[in-house]
Design an enzyme around this catalytic site. Structure first.
Site, short mmCIF file in Angstrom:
data_model
loop_
_atom_site.label_atom_id
_atom_site.label_comp_id
_atom_site.label_asym_id
_atom_site.label_seq_id
_atom_site.Cartn_x
_atom_site.Cartn_y
_atom_site.Cartn_z
CE LYS A 82 -3.16 2.54 3.00
NZ LYS A 82 -3.91 2.57 4.27
CB ILE A 349 -3.87 -2.19 12.86
CG1 ILE A 349 -5.11 -3.06 12.62
CG2 ILE A 349 -2.63 -3.04 13.06
CD1 ILE A 349 -5.10 -3.86 11.33
C1 LIG Z 1 -15.69 -1.22 9.62
C2 LIG Z 1 -14.31 -1.32 10.17
C3 LIG Z 1 -13.22 -1.26 9.32
C4 LIG Z 1 -11.92 -1.30 9.83
N1 LIG Z 1 -10.85 -1.16 8.99
C5 LIG Z 1 -9.61 -1.02 9.51
C6 LIG Z 1 -8.47 -0.80 8.68
O1 LIG Z 1 -8.56 -0.77 7.46
N2 LIG Z 1 -7.27 -0.65 9.28
C7 LIG Z 1 -7.12 -0.70 10.62
O2 LIG Z 1 -6.01 -0.48 11.12
N3 LIG Z 1 -8.16 -0.99 11.43
C8 LIG Z 1 -9.39 -1.14 10.91
N4 LIG Z 1 -10.44 -1.42 11.73
C9 LIG Z 1 -10.19 -1.70 13.15
C10 LIG Z 1 -9.62 -3.12 13.28
O3 LIG Z 1 -10.56 -4.06 12.79
C11 LIG Z 1 -9.29 -3.43 14.73
O4 LIG Z 1 -8.55 -2.38 15.30
C12 LIG Z 1 -8.44 -4.68 14.83
O5 LIG Z 1 -9.04 -5.74 14.14
C13 LIG Z 1 -8.23 -5.08 16.26
O6 LIG Z 1 -9.40 -5.57 16.83
P1 LIG Z 1 -9.32 -6.17 18.30
O7 LIG Z 1 -8.27 -7.21 18.34
O8 LIG Z 1 -9.22 -5.04 19.25
O9 LIG Z 1 -10.78 -6.82 18.52
P2 LIG Z 1 -11.44 -8.14 17.92
O10 LIG Z 1 -10.92 -8.51 16.59
O11 LIG Z 1 -12.91 -7.92 18.06
O12 LIG Z 1 -11.00 -9.29 18.93
C14 LIG Z 1 -11.60 -9.43 20.19
C15 LIG Z 1 -11.11 -10.71 20.83
O13 LIG Z 1 -11.64 -10.77 22.15
C16 LIG Z 1 -12.14 -12.06 22.38
N5 LIG Z 1 -13.19 -12.01 23.40
C17 LIG Z 1 -14.29 -11.22 23.42
N6 LIG Z 1 -15.02 -11.52 24.51
C18 LIG Z 1 -14.36 -12.50 25.19
C19 LIG Z 1 -14.63 -13.22 26.37
N7 LIG Z 1 -15.72 -13.02 27.09
N8 LIG Z 1 -13.73 -14.14 26.76
C20 LIG Z 1 -12.60 -14.37 26.05
N9 LIG Z 1 -12.30 -13.71 24.91
C21 LIG Z 1 -13.18 -12.80 24.50
C22 LIG Z 1 -12.68 -12.52 21.04
O14 LIG Z 1 -12.81 -13.94 20.98
C23 LIG Z 1 -11.58 -11.99 20.12
O15 LIG Z 1 -10.53 -12.92 20.09
C24 LIG Z 1 -11.74 -1.44 11.23
C25 LIG Z 1 -12.83 -1.57 12.08
C26 LIG Z 1 -14.11 -1.49 11.57
C27 LIG Z 1 -15.28 -1.59 12.51
#
Ligand SMILES: Cc1cc2nc3c(=O)[nH]c(=O)nc-3n(C[C@H](O)[C@H](O)[C@H](O)COP(=O)(O)OP(=O)(O)OC[C@H]3O[C@@H](n4cnc5c(N)ncnc54)[C@H](O)[C@@H]3O)c2cc1C
Length: 502
Positions: A82, A349
């Protein structure tokens, strides 16, 4: 007198999305050999969010910090390169501009390139600011190259990031983290146990059993189980500044040439992304639910995605903002649990990565110093606020008024920090820059000039430069970039060679 250090013996990361595994990988690497244990628990019942496929250049730096070979990561996560973002339709249907990564131009007569270019516009130069960007030149030509720092040339100051498959990236990081000694537990957290001082002592798992720890990292996604639910840290809601609150996403079959850039196309109710991966294309329509239903947006997305869908569209909701503090007691929230800024500049991210890096920079002992917590929160607030301002700037400078969504920007407040920035820029092209800002001046200048926002005057320091000489130099830079880029491999061919097993 030095007191005896009481190190943290047991780290618990709750959540196995991109944020959880990235943090666990970094903790595993940094704590290797110290005797500390890092355990990650992820729920078999709750999926990761499954989006988050475009990054910023710092992600490539993180791979280096972790010692992950880039070709290996690119191969296994179906990544593409990118070079920046192509914005289309932000000032009307025929309008487009680039926000390229890397540097744009180079100082002339010791003065900043932007002001020299600005002055040249007053003397008849009609080439846009990003015509002098190596990354934009490569992106326009769909070509790619990673310069060798030992052999500098006119493309050296390019910048690049990756687009990757989010699920494959989380899996890759999980494998890497476990090689660093991180222990993975599949378990669903049902309760958070706190001591009399409010610190978290353990998380209880469904079906019995609990996981004790000295320090907890909340990577549970939008749920924010630890910092939000248990520790009751509130959320600063930035909806008034960033009203988009929903998205529909769908993957489509790969079609046409692989673009080395993300597309962000302004639409009636928000905007739509297109992210090219090697095996498929990621598409999403981010919108404000006050103006349109998810059903209608799904229909619009499918009509415009330009490829056969792979699976059904998915709907997501979010609220722009951040936790009032991201470190509280013995818990830090990283990733979606800490806040969310819509994905226009692919910054989530990055924010999770910064959070993990700040945590290892300020690594606490068991007796957590309140100043450490405060410093961490200060650093993360700066990151969040400066990115928020950068994103709001894309909307509030638009002159579109063809739908209620776009008209609403006329009445919307903008953060005071952005108001100051824009006022200063509009007078003489200067920017208030903080060293912690993700987006450097070149980025602000690229988007502002791309949106047709120009300062009233250039900085007097460039007055002494001879306009004709400057113009000749600018023409030379533009020509030599085009010339060099035309010698490069196509993005697709470069990728093929880059990931070929050695
Ligand atoms: C529409 C959209 C587009 C996006 N596009 C981009 C992009 O292009 N670039 C970018 O940098 N970011 C983007 N993001 C943000 C990106 O998706 C997130 O920042 C990234 O995926 C990190 O997510 P996370 O790990 O915080 O959460 P998640 O991926 O939601 O992971 C949460 C984890 O917690 C666990 N969990 C939840 N509850 C429990 C429980 N009770 N017990 C045990 N485990 C639990 C789940 O199993 C999972 O493993 C976007 C977000 C959205 C909404």
């Amino acid at each position: 007198m030095l007191i005896k250090h009481r190190p943290i013996q047991s780290w618990v990361v709750v959540g196995g999305g991109t944020a959880g595994w990235m943090t666990a990988a970094l903790l595993g690497k940094v704590l290797a050999g110290t005797g500390a244990r890092v355990t990650l628990v992820e729920s078999p019942e709750i999926d990761t969010i499954g989006v988050g496929e475009a990054t910023v250049p710092s992600f490539v730096d993180l791979l280096k910090v972790l010692g992950i070979p880039e070709p290996d990561f690119v191969r296994e996560t179906k990544s593409t390169f990118k070079l920046g973002i192509k914005f289309t339709g932000w000032q009307g249907p025929e309008h487009s501009y680039w926000h390229p990564f890397g540097n744009i131009g180079a100082r002339i007569d010791g003065q900043p390139f932007f002001h020299q270019w600005l002055k040249s516009q007053a003397y008849g130069n009609s080439s846009g600011y990003t015509r002098y960007s190596p990354s934009a030149a490569m992106a326009r030509a769909h070509r790619f190259f990673i310069p060798d720092p030992q052999k500098p040339n006119n493309l050296t100051r390019m910048g690049y990031a990756l687009h990757f498959d989010a699920s494959l990236a989380a899996r890759y990081l999980a494998g890497y983290a476990q090689q660093q000694g991180v222990k993975r537990i599949a378990g669903h957290v049902v309760d958070i146990r706190q001591g009399s001082d409010g610190r978290i002592e353990a998380v209880a798992l469904k079906g019995g059993g609990q996981l004790q720890g000295d320090f907890f990292v909340d990577c549970s996604g939008q749920r924010a189980l630890l910092l939000g639910d248990a520790l009751k840290v509130g959320y600063c809601n930035w909806h008034e500044y960033l009203p988009v609150d929903a998205a529909v996403v769908v993957q489509t079959e790969k079609r046409g040439t692989l673009q080395p850039y993300t597309e962000a196309i302004a639409e009636e109710y928000g905007w739509r992304w297109r992210i090219p991966l090697r095996h498929r294309t990621g598409n999403g329509y981010v919108f404000c639910s006050d103006y349109c239903s998810g059903d209608r947006v799904a229909e619009l997305l499918l009509n415009n995605a330009g490829g056969r869908p792979v699976g059904d569209p998915r709907r997501l909701r979010f609220v722009a903002g951040k936790r009032e503090k991201m470190w509280h007691r013995n818990c830090v929230a990283i990733g979606l649990s800490s806040g969310f800024l819509e994905p226009l500049e692919s910054t989530s991210i990055y924010l999770a990565m910064r959070a993990a890096l700040n945590l290892v920079k300020l690594l606490p002992g068991r007796d957590i110093c309140p100043h450490t917590e405060a410093e961490y929160n200060r650093l993360m607030d700066i990151e969040y606020e400066s990115i928020r301002d950068f994103i709001v700037m894309h909307y509030c400078t638009s002159r579109r008024d063809d739908s209620p969504f776009w008209k609403s920007w006329r009445q919307r407040p903008i953060p005071p920090s952005l108001e100051t920035k824009l006022a200063l820029y509009k007078s003489q092209g200067r920017l208030v820059h903080n060293d912690l800002d993700l987006f450097a001046e070149d980025s602000w200048h690229a988007v502002l000039t791309g949106m047709g926002v120009f300062p009233r005057d250039y900085c007097p320091a460039v007055q002494a430069s001879d306009p004709e000489k400057t113009r000749a130099l600018l023409d030379r830079i533009e020509y030599s970039l085009e010339h060099s880029v035309n010698q490069l491999l196509s993005h697709e061919e470069f990728l093929r060679r880059f990931i070929a097993p050695q």
